[in-house]
Design a protein around this motif. Sequence first.
Motif, PDB file in Angstrom:
ATOM      1  N   ARG A  14       0.886  -1.163   0.000  1.00 38.98           N
ATOM      2  CA  ARG A  14       0.000   0.000   0.000  1.00 38.98           C
ATOM      3  C   ARG A  14       0.920   1.207   0.000  1.00 38.98           C
ATOM      4  NH1 ARG A  14      -3.894  -2.094   4.797  1.00 38.98           N
ATOM      5  NH2 ARG A  14      -5.018  -3.627   3.568  1.00 38.98           N
ATOM      6  N   LEU A  15       0.977   1.896  -1.124  1.00 37.49           N
ATOM      7  CA  LEU A  15       1.895   3.017  -1.307  1.00 37.49           C
ATOM      8  C   LEU A  15       1.235   4.302  -0.817  1.00 37.49           C
ATOM      9  CD1 LEU A  15       3.018   2.089  -4.908  1.00 37.49           C
ATOM     10  CD2 LEU A  15       4.159   1.495  -2.764  1.00 37.49           C
ATOM     11  N   VAL A  16       1.867   4.974   0.119  1.00 37.76           N
ATOM     12  CA  VAL A  16       1.333   6.216   0.661  1.00 37.76           C
ATOM     13  C   VAL A  16       1.902   7.370  -0.151  1.00 37.76           C
ATOM     14  CG1 VAL A  16       1.151   7.691   2.694  1.00 37.76           C
ATOM     15  CG2 VAL A  16       1.181   5.184   2.960  1.00 37.76           C
ATOM     16  N   VAL A  38       8.050   3.309  -8.977  1.00 38.24           N
ATOM     17  CA  VAL A  38       6.965   3.142  -8.021  1.00 38.24           C
ATOM     18  C   VAL A  38       5.678   2.926  -8.797  1.00 38.24           C
ATOM     19  CG1 VAL A  38       5.622   4.264  -6.188  1.00 38.24           C
ATOM     20  CG2 VAL A  38       8.084   4.643  -6.324  1.00 38.24           C
ATOM     21  N   GLY A  39       4.845   2.032  -8.294  1.00 37.93           N
ATOM     22  CA  GLY A  39       3.554   1.781  -8.931  1.00 37.93           C
ATOM     23  C   GLY A  39       3.551   0.427  -9.588  1.00 37.93           C
ATOM     24  N   GLU A  40       3.331   0.428 -10.893  1.00 34.70           N
ATOM     25  CA  GLU A  40       3.417  -0.813 -11.666  1.00 34.70           C
ATOM     26  C   GLU A  40       4.866  -0.971 -12.096  1.00 34.70           C
ATOM     27  OE1 GLU A  40       1.586  -2.722 -15.729  1.00 34.70           O
ATOM     28  OE2 GLU A  40       0.444  -1.171 -14.698  1.00 34.70           O
ATOM     29  N   VAL A  41       5.551  -1.934 -11.522  1.00 39.78           N
ATOM     30  CA  VAL A  41       6.993  -2.086 -11.706  1.00 39.78           C
ATOM     31  C   VAL A  41       7.279  -3.249 -12.644  1.00 39.78           C
ATOM     32  CG1 VAL A  41       9.137  -2.660 -10.531  1.00 39.78           C
ATOM     33  CG2 VAL A  41       7.527  -1.084  -9.469  1.00 39.78           C
ATOM     34  N   VAL A  58       3.852   1.412   2.653  1.00 37.61           N
ATOM     35  CA  VAL A  58       5.192   1.826   2.246  1.00 37.61           C
ATOM     36  C   VAL A  58       5.105   3.307   1.909  1.00 37.61           C
ATOM     37  CG1 VAL A  58       7.030   1.516   0.541  1.00 37.61           C
ATOM     38  CG2 VAL A  58       5.705  -0.464   1.327  1.00 37.61           C
ATOM     39  N   LEU A  59       6.007   4.107   2.480  1.00 37.30           N
ATOM     40  CA  LEU A  59       6.006   5.531   2.183  1.00 37.30           C
ATOM     41  C   LEU A  59       7.433   6.034   2.146  1.00 37.30           C
ATOM     42  CD1 LEU A  59       5.317   7.695   5.254  1.00 37.30           C
ATOM     43  CD2 LEU A  59       5.142   5.251   5.459  1.00 37.30           C
ATOM     44  N   PRO A  60       7.640   7.144   1.443  1.00 37.34           N
ATOM     45  CA  PRO A  60       8.994   7.695   1.382  1.00 37.34           C
ATOM     46  C   PRO A  60       9.392   8.215   2.757  1.00 37.34           C
ATOM     47  CG  PRO A  60       7.414   9.227   0.435  1.00 37.34           C
ATOM     48  CD  PRO A  60       6.663   7.959   0.726  1.00 37.34           C
TER      49      PRO A  60
END
Length: 159
Positions: A14-16, A38-41, A58-60
């Motif tokens: 889950r990308l924040v 990031v995203g569709e890799v 997952v976040l920067p």
Amino acid sequence: MGRRPAERIVENARLVNVHSQEILEGSVAITSGRIAAVGEVHGSGPDTEVIDAQGAYVLPGYVEPHAHPWMIATPDSYGEYALRRGTTTIAGEMLNMQAETTPTGMRRIHDDLQRMPIRWFWTVRATGQSGEELEEIFPWADWEDYLAHEDVAVLGEVT
């Protein structure tokens, strides 16, 4: 960009997105210690380490653009505290240390702190607190090489 296989892919995460305040499903590709996609890799290879995040967030890392790491703690303890809370980069203003040491001493402090798993940048004060003249403490001619250090990011702050 898929030009070469990623060294590591974190998938099913889950990308924040700290800009849009959205939580998106996706993956993160890492190459040479940096986020490459990031995203569709795309772009895994036979040596790519794949980590299944199993829906974890997952976040920067956060960037602290202006800190005073000497006011309530030592810079290393401040960095450890910040890192545990997701901050990976700090721009620290080091007036007290700057006033008490030499440019060589400050370089040693910076180099020692760069060994931490956090990225430090530095703000060098051009003026003192409440009208105090830093030129009396250390002449600017002594700081010329120090100001060229790759970790010195800001010259400033007027209080």
